[in-house]
Design a protein around this motif. Structure first.
Motif, mmCIF file in Angstrom:
data_model
loop_
_atom_site.group_PDB
_atom_site.id
_atom_site.type_symbol
_atom_site.label_atom_id
_atom_site.label_comp_id
_atom_site.label_asym_id
_atom_site.label_seq_id
_atom_site.Cartn_x
_atom_site.Cartn_y
_atom_site.Cartn_z
ATOM 1 N N ILE A 195 15.734 26.850 -0.610
ATOM 2 C CA ILE A 195 16.436 25.785 0.109
ATOM 3 C C ILE A 195 17.943 25.838 -0.159
ATOM 4 O O ILE A 195 18.755 25.427 0.668
ATOM 5 N N SER A 196 18.312 26.373 -1.338
ATOM 6 C CA SER A 196 19.739 26.497 -1.665
ATOM 7 C C SER A 196 20.468 27.327 -0.628
ATOM 8 O O SER A 196 21.678 27.159 -0.416
ATOM 9 N N VAL A 197 19.755 28.244 0.042
ATOM 10 C CA VAL A 197 20.383 29.065 1.076
ATOM 11 C C VAL A 197 20.782 28.207 2.268
ATOM 12 O O VAL A 197 21.835 28.418 2.874
ATOM 13 N N ILE A 198 19.954 27.220 2.605
ATOM 14 C CA ILE A 198 20.308 26.313 3.702
ATOM 15 C C ILE A 198 21.593 25.563 3.355
ATOM 16 O O ILE A 198 22.489 25.408 4.191
ATOM 17 N N ILE A 199 21.688 25.110 2.105
ATOM 18 C CA ILE A 199 22.898 24.402 1.678
ATOM 19 C C ILE A 199 24.097 25.336 1.730
ATOM 20 O O ILE A 199 25.189 24.963 2.185
ATOM 21 N N PHE A 200 23.904 26.577 1.272
ATOM 22 C CA PHE A 200 24.972 27.576 1.341
ATOM 23 C C PHE A 200 25.441 27.751 2.780
ATOM 24 O O PHE A 200 26.637 27.909 3.045
ATOM 25 N N ASN A 201 24.495 27.706 3.713
ATOM 26 C CA ASN A 201 24.831 27.863 5.130
ATOM 27 C C ASN A 201 25.646 26.695 5.676
ATOM 28 O O ASN A 201 26.170 26.776 6.791
ATOM 29 N N MET A 202 25.762 25.618 4.915
ATOM 30 C CA MET A 202 26.499 24.447 5.366
ATOM 31 C C MET A 202 27.876 24.333 4.717
ATOM 32 O O MET A 202 28.658 23.449 5.066
ATOM 33 N N LEU A 203 28.173 25.213 3.766
ATOM 34 C CA LEU A 203 29.435 25.116 3.037
ATOM 35 C C LEU A 203 30.543 25.907 3.726
ATOM 36 O O LEU A 203 30.285 26.924 4.362
ATOM 37 N N GLY A 204 31.769 25.431 3.557
ATOM 38 C CA GLY A 204 32.925 26.106 4.120
ATOM 39 C C GLY A 204 33.613 25.337 5.231
ATOM 40 O O GLY A 204 34.627 25.774 5.769
ATOM 41 N N PHE A 205 33.076 24.171 5.578
ATOM 42 C CA PHE A 205 33.663 23.413 6.680
ATOM 43 C C PHE A 205 35.071 22.898 6.369
ATOM 44 O O PHE A 205 35.846 22.602 7.267
ATOM 45 N N GLU A 206 35.394 22.806 5.077
ATOM 46 C CA GLU A 206 36.742 22.329 4.733
ATOM 47 C C GLU A 206 37.824 23.298 5.187
ATOM 48 O O GLU A 206 39.013 22.950 5.233
ATOM 49 N N VAL A 207 37.430 24.540 5.533
ATOM 50 C CA VAL A 207 38.402 25.532 5.993
ATOM 51 C C VAL A 207 39.130 25.040 7.238
ATOM 52 O O VAL A 207 40.310 25.326 7.437
ATOM 53 N N VAL A 208 38.439 24.291 8.082
ATOM 54 C CA VAL A 208 39.059 23.797 9.308
ATOM 55 C C VAL A 208 40.248 22.893 9.012
ATOM 56 O O VAL A 208 41.153 22.749 9.829
ATOM 57 N N CYS A 209 40.270 22.296 7.825
ATOM 58 C CA CYS A 209 41.370 21.398 7.458
ATOM 59 C C CYS A 209 42.699 22.142 7.327
ATOM 60 O O CYS A 209 43.767 21.523 7.352
ATOM 61 N N SER A 353 19.138 38.923 -5.892
ATOM 62 C CA SER A 353 19.629 38.669 -7.252
ATOM 63 C C SER A 353 21.118 38.332 -7.229
ATOM 64 O O SER A 353 21.557 37.337 -7.806
ATOM 65 N N PHE A 354 21.905 39.156 -6.548
ATOM 66 C CA PHE A 354 23.355 38.938 -6.492
ATOM 67 C C PHE A 354 23.700 37.745 -5.603
ATOM 68 O O PHE A 354 24.587 36.950 -5.911
ATOM 69 N N PHE A 355 22.984 37.628 -4.475
ATOM 70 C CA PHE A 355 23.255 36.534 -3.550
ATOM 71 C C PHE A 355 22.920 35.196 -4.189
ATOM 72 O O PHE A 355 23.656 34.209 -4.024
ATOM 73 N N ALA A 356 21.807 35.144 -4.937
ATOM 74 C CA ALA A 356 21.421 33.901 -5.611
ATOM 75 C C ALA A 356 22.434 33.509 -6.680
ATOM 76 O O ALA A 356 22.771 32.331 -6.833
ATOM 77 N N LEU A 357 22.933 34.497 -7.427
ATOM 78 C CA LEU A 357 23.956 34.210 -8.437
ATOM 79 C C LEU A 357 25.237 33.737 -7.770
ATOM 80 O O LEU A 357 25.911 32.815 -8.257
ATOM 81 N N ASN A 358 25.566 34.341 -6.641
ATOM 82 C CA ASN A 358 26.699 33.879 -5.842
ATOM 83 C C ASN A 358 26.493 32.422 -5.415
ATOM 84 O O ASN A 358 27.410 31.593 -5.475
#
Length: 459
Positions: A195-209, A353-358
């Motif tokens: 489920i953490s991947v879904i949350i990851f897919n939602m991050l980064g919206f502050e870039v529009v600011c 492994s790397f993506f999860a640590l990221n």
């Protein structure tokens, strides 16, 4: 002329949000959750995406500057917490780059149909890493046409996969049963940990600011971009994940190659022109991810280093164009070390492994943002806020603590083995996360000792 420059099109803003936030390689891990992913998407859009997006908009339009989250946390909690935010925010990037690097040889094998031995595999991975590093030396890494182009390619890939999934479902049936019960959440820890991947897919919206200076009415346009971009991205993810689920039984979905595997099954082709083109487009989207994120991460980290809250090795600008060379090189070095030691890691799914640590590091950098939002509302209440999250005191606190709590739970589910079956897959992630946290605490401690010595010398 100045008024002409401040007309950044909403179309550009939305495509930039899609390019930054939508990562095609995350579709397969989400699909591996099964049909219950749709329940989690709806819940997390309401409980995480909406409050997080609105908070990011308020902070981003109120406190403009290169520091982003680093600045917000520093204003609220001081240098130490700001240092942690910058460190976690940076460390996720070379780990993410390494996770994508290990996918490149797999994609090339699909395009060429030839097997690639270990040594050439490592060379190809290093080439990907240092091409990204080299590109990040130049301002072109932030050009609108690259962001727009990458966004279009990502949508094309996702829509093709989803469309083939619908066609396959109508003509041959689906690989997974689509029943009401299958959409309800279960206590399957393997699925819940994704489920953490879904949350990851939602991050980064502050870039529009960062586009506030180029908009005629940021108070109106930024919330619109967050809402429209969020809906489009969620729809694309769900559509592409459906394509994967229609083609491959959930238990057999590969978190790394699931998207290409699904295209092969849906078309009945292991190789060929179509699969080769789709694999090539997928590879281009990986470059697009790194290029679109590099400038933002590099600028924040260099800003923090110049502020004394990151190691001095991250300080260093190009004399020609002022780009953050020091951070870029460190990105390359860390990612290089990771892919070189990869063959010695027991977990065979290196991408995960790397993506999860990221994921763990990235989510860690966002956690202080939510209490910082509450504190800045209290200690800086007179500050003009072009956009302000509305609601009662209870609603405001709920909007901050709900996404923060979800992020913390996601970190625990991703990094900590909760059963004997998890030890093999999660132990490398646990060890990597501990090392990442400890190194930062050592830096903070060393800096504190040096500051105390300077105070004594000046007394």
């Amino acid at each position: 002329m100045d008024s002409d420059k401040k007309k950044f099109r909403m179309f550009d803003v939305i495509l930039t949000v899609i390019c930054v936030v939508f990562v095609a390689e995350a579709a397969a891990p989400v699909a591996a959750i099964g049909n219950q992913q749709f329940f989690w998407w709806i819940l997390l859009i309401v409980a995480f995406l909406l409050p997080y997006g609105l908070i990011a908009v308020e902070l981003g339009t109120t406190y403009e500057g290169q520091g982003g989250m680093y600045d917000w946390v520093k204003r609220a909690f001081g240098n130490r917490m700001a240092s942690r935010t910058a460190w976690y925010y940076w460390l996720n990037f070379p780990l993410w780059m390494a996770s994508l690097a290990v996918m490149i040889p797999q994609i090339l094998q699909i395009i060429t149909g030839a097997s690639i031995p270990t040594l050439p595999t490592i060379i190809i991975e290093l080439a990907f890493i240092w091409i990204v590093v080299f590109i990040s030396f130049y301002p072109v890494s932030d050009s609108v046409w690259i962001l727009n182009g990458a966004a279009v390619l990502k949508m094309l890939l996702a829509l093709t996969l989803g469309g083939l999934g619908i066609y396959g479902a109508m003509t041959h049936g689906v690989a997974n049963a689509f029943t009401v019960r299958s959409f309800l959440p279960t206590l399957d820890m393997k699925s819940i940990s994704l489920i953490s991947v879904i949350i990851f897919n939602m991050l980064g919206f502050e870039v529009v600011c960062t586009f506030t200076d180029s908009m005629e009415n940021p108070k109106k346009q930024i919330p619109q971009a967050i809402i429209i971009g969020g809906i489009v991205i969620a729809a694309i993810y769900i559509f592409s994940s459906f394509g994967i689920s229609a083609a491959i039984p959930t238990s057999q979905i590969s978190t790394s190659s699931g998207m290409i595997d699904a295209l092969q099954i849906l078309t009945g082709q292991k190789t060929g022109m179509f699969i080769g083109v789709m694999a090539f487009i997928f590879m281009l989207t990986l470059f697009g991810n790194m290029i679109s994120w590099s400038l933002g991460v590099n600028n924040v980290v260099q800003y923090a280093a110049e502020d004394g809250n990151m190691p001095k090795v991250f300080i260093g600008k190009s004399k020609k164009n002022g780009m953050p060379i020091g951070v870029s090189i460190m990105n390359g070095i860390v990612a290089t070390v990771v892919v070189v030691i990869a063959p010695f890691i027991p977990n065979q799914d290196l991408f995960w492994s790397f993506f999860a640590l990221n994921l763990v590091m990235f989510l860690s950098s966002y956690i202080p943002m939510f209490p910082a939002f509450l504190k800045l509302r209290k200690i800086d209440s007179d500050k003009e806020r072009p956009f302000k999250v509305g609601g009662s005191n209870f609603v405001i606190k709920l909007a901050a603590y709900a996404p923060m709590t979800i992020a913390i739970i996601a970190i625990i589910l991703t990094a900590i083995p909760l059963s004997a079956d998890d030890i093999g897959s999660k132990l490398p992630i646990t060890i990597g996360a501990i090392i990442g946290y400890v190194v930062e605490e050592i830096f903070i401690r060393v800096k504190k000792i040096k500051n105390e010595e300077l105070v004594k010398q000046n007394q």
